[in-house]
Motif scaffolding. Structure first.
Motif, mmCIF file in Angstrom:
data_model
loop_
_atom_site.group_PDB
_atom_site.id
_atom_site.type_symbol
_atom_site.label_atom_id
_atom_site.label_comp_id
_atom_site.label_asym_id
_atom_site.label_seq_id
_atom_site.Cartn_x
_atom_site.Cartn_y
_atom_site.Cartn_z
ATOM 1 N N LEU A 1 -54.772 10.831 2.007
ATOM 2 C CA LEU A 1 -53.651 9.915 1.820
ATOM 3 C C LEU A 1 -53.707 8.946 2.997
ATOM 4 O O LEU A 1 -53.529 9.355 4.142
ATOM 5 C CB LEU A 1 -52.339 10.703 1.817
ATOM 6 C CG LEU A 1 -51.031 9.974 1.479
ATOM 7 C CD1 LEU A 1 -49.931 11.000 1.215
ATOM 8 C CD2 LEU A 1 -50.579 9.047 2.599
ATOM 9 N N GLY A 2 -53.975 7.688 2.696
ATOM 10 C CA GLY A 2 -54.108 6.700 3.751
ATOM 11 C C GLY A 2 -52.984 5.679 3.727
ATOM 12 O O GLY A 2 -52.710 5.076 2.695
ATOM 13 N N VAL A 3 -52.323 5.513 4.862
ATOM 14 C CA VAL A 3 -51.273 4.505 5.019
ATOM 15 C C VAL A 3 -51.547 3.755 6.313
ATOM 16 O O VAL A 3 -51.803 4.366 7.357
ATOM 17 C CB VAL A 3 -49.869 5.145 5.077
ATOM 18 C CG1 VAL A 3 -48.809 4.093 5.404
ATOM 19 C CG2 VAL A 3 -49.537 5.828 3.761
ATOM 20 N N ALA A 4 -51.513 2.430 6.240
ATOM 21 C CA ALA A 4 -51.754 1.629 7.438
ATOM 22 C C ALA A 4 -50.873 0.393 7.426
ATOM 23 O O ALA A 4 -50.535 -0.140 6.367
ATOM 24 C CB ALA A 4 -53.220 1.216 7.524
ATOM 25 N N VAL A 5 -50.512 -0.042 8.599
ATOM 26 C CA VAL A 5 -49.862 -1.332 8.776
ATOM 27 C C VAL A 5 -50.854 -2.192 9.553
ATOM 28 O O VAL A 5 -51.285 -1.815 10.646
ATOM 29 C CB VAL A 5 -48.536 -1.206 9.557
ATOM 30 C CG1 VAL A 5 -47.923 -2.586 9.787
ATOM 31 C CG2 VAL A 5 -47.560 -0.312 8.786
ATOM 32 N N THR A 6 -51.247 -3.318 8.961
ATOM 33 C CA THR A 6 -52.236 -4.187 9.594
ATOM 34 C C THR A 6 -51.645 -5.575 9.834
ATOM 35 O O THR A 6 -50.685 -5.982 9.180
ATOM 36 C CB THR A 6 -53.501 -4.323 8.729
ATOM 37 O OG1 THR A 6 -53.178 -5.023 7.510
ATOM 38 C CG2 THR A 6 -54.078 -2.957 8.397
ATOM 39 N N GLU A 7 -52.281 -6.281 10.766
ATOM 40 C CA GLU A 7 -51.830 -7.621 11.105
ATOM 41 C C GLU A 7 -53.020 -8.404 11.645
ATOM 42 O O GLU A 7 -53.602 -8.030 12.661
ATOM 43 C CB GLU A 7 -50.724 -7.559 12.155
ATOM 44 C CG GLU A 7 -50.169 -8.909 12.577
ATOM 45 C CD GLU A 7 -49.107 -8.768 13.661
ATOM 46 O OE1 GLU A 7 -47.927 -8.600 13.309
ATOM 47 O OE2 GLU A 7 -49.468 -8.797 14.849
ATOM 48 N N SER A 8 -53.403 -9.444 10.927
ATOM 49 C CA SER A 8 -54.483 -10.326 11.376
ATOM 50 C C SER A 8 -55.759 -9.559 11.717
ATOM 51 O O SER A 8 -56.379 -9.781 12.756
ATOM 52 C CB SER A 8 -54.030 -11.145 12.585
ATOM 53 O OG SER A 8 -52.879 -11.897 12.266
ATOM 54 N N GLY A 9 -56.152 -8.629 10.830
ATOM 55 C CA GLY A 9 -57.396 -7.909 11.022
ATOM 56 C C GLY A 9 -57.366 -6.811 12.068
ATOM 57 O O GLY A 9 -58.408 -6.308 12.475
ATOM 58 N N ARG A 10 -56.187 -6.409 12.486
ATOM 59 C CA ARG A 10 -56.093 -5.302 13.436
ATOM 60 C C ARG A 10 -55.098 -4.268 12.912
ATOM 61 O O ARG A 10 -54.213 -4.584 12.097
ATOM 62 C CB ARG A 10 -55.668 -5.789 14.826
ATOM 63 C CG ARG A 10 -54.234 -6.271 14.912
ATOM 64 C CD ARG A 10 -53.859 -6.729 16.315
ATOM 65 N NE ARG A 10 -52.449 -7.133 16.392
ATOM 66 C CZ ARG A 10 -51.468 -6.298 16.696
ATOM 67 N NH1 ARG A 10 -51.727 -5.033 16.961
ATOM 68 N NH2 ARG A 10 -50.213 -6.744 16.747
ATOM 69 N N VAL A 11 -55.243 -3.047 13.378
ATOM 70 C CA VAL A 11 -54.368 -1.965 12.944
ATOM 71 C C VAL A 11 -53.174 -1.872 13.880
ATOM 72 O O VAL A 11 -53.327 -1.710 15.090
ATOM 73 C CB VAL A 11 -55.124 -0.619 12.941
ATOM 74 C CG1 VAL A 11 -54.188 0.507 12.524
ATOM 75 C CG2 VAL A 11 -56.318 -0.685 11.997
#
Length: 277
Positions: free
Chosen positions: A22-32
């Motif tokens: 189960l994968g959840v991520a918050v990203t912004e401009s190509g970064r985690v």
């Protein structure tokens, strides 16, 4: 007027439940910004929303989001529906754009990055001019049982998302390996043979020496066990959000690539059917 450098950064929520992770991520401009990856396929429906809540709490809250990205498979039939349903519900509730991306493309990108990022491969991320080789090829694998795998084919793109060469499908691995051997021979004739052929993901069943024997000598074979990380779903989604190529929240559906076994059995028994479109 606000300059390009002063434009507010766009933050996105990404989720995938099509695999054992189960994968959840918050990203912004190509970064985690924040990422949580949890194993345990049978518990995805129980843990998804709490994990989303935790990821948002640790990254500034839902009010900072500009969109949602979800892996639409192929992969686990039930698992894929969990993430897609959650993404659509959240997008509708929060009035955010949503995009669906290929779980297999994310798996290919993450698996290749995990393997090619090792010291012995650091100098071989792509072909060098005049060598007669094209980019590495990447074959993502998710076991579909009965000698089959959810798979596709991509070409490595350095730091960019892998470029698609073959569609996401469930394939009989014996036939797929033979087809890959033929593709490599055709690529050789054009001076674009891959130096390395990567098999990434669930390689224990289909990435062994015996399974890949028809490909011996065609290219340097690499098998990279890998569990999908949410960040790669997020990075794929950022590109689609940036282009404005978003999906309709009501019509977005998983990419099953085949009927579920129960549906197939009903169809054979004459108790069900599917509509063509």
């Amino acid at each position: 007027m606000t300059s390009a450098k002063e434009q507010p950064r766009k933050r996105f929520l990404a989720l995938d439940t099509a695999t054992v992770t189960l994968g959840v991520a918050v990203t912004e401009s190509g970064r985690v910004v924040h990422e949580i990856n949890a194993s345990g396929e049978r518990n995805h429906s129980v843990h998804l929303l709490p994990i989303i809540g935790e990821a948002l709490q640790r990254s500034g809250g839902a009010e900072m989001l500009k969109g949602i990205t979800v892996g639409i498979g192929p992969g686990s039939y039930t698992g894929t529906r969990i993430a897609v349903t959650a993404a659509k519900s959240l997008a509708w509730s929060w009035k955010l754009p949503v995009v669906g991306v290929s779980t297999l493309q994310a798996l290919a990108w993450g698996g290749w990055n995990a393997g090619a990022g090792s010291p012995e491969d650091a100098a071989g991320l792509g072909a060098r001019p005049g060598e007669g080789f094209g980019p590495d090829w990447i074959v993502p694998l998710l076991d579909a049982r009965r000698g089959q795998a959810y798979t596709a084919l991509f070409a490595a793109q350095g730091g960019e998302a892998p470029r698609r060469l073959a569609s996401d499908r469930v394939r009989l691995m014996a036939d797929w390996v033979g087809a890959l051997a033929e593709r490599i021979e055709a690529a050789k004739a054009q001076g674009e043979c891959p130096r390395r052929l990567w098999f990434v993901g669930e390689t224990a069943v289909h990435g062994g020496a015996e399974s890949l024997k028809p490909l011996e000598g065609a290219a340097e074979l690499r098998a990279q066990p890998y569990e999908l990380e949410g960040r790669w779903i997020g990075f794929l989604g950022e590109a689609r959000h940036a282009s404005g190529d978003t999906d309709d929240v009501h019509s977005l559906i998983p990419n099953y690539t085949q009927l579920a076994e129960a549906e197939a059995n009903l169809l054979k028994a004459g108790k069900g059917g599917v509509k063509s479109r």
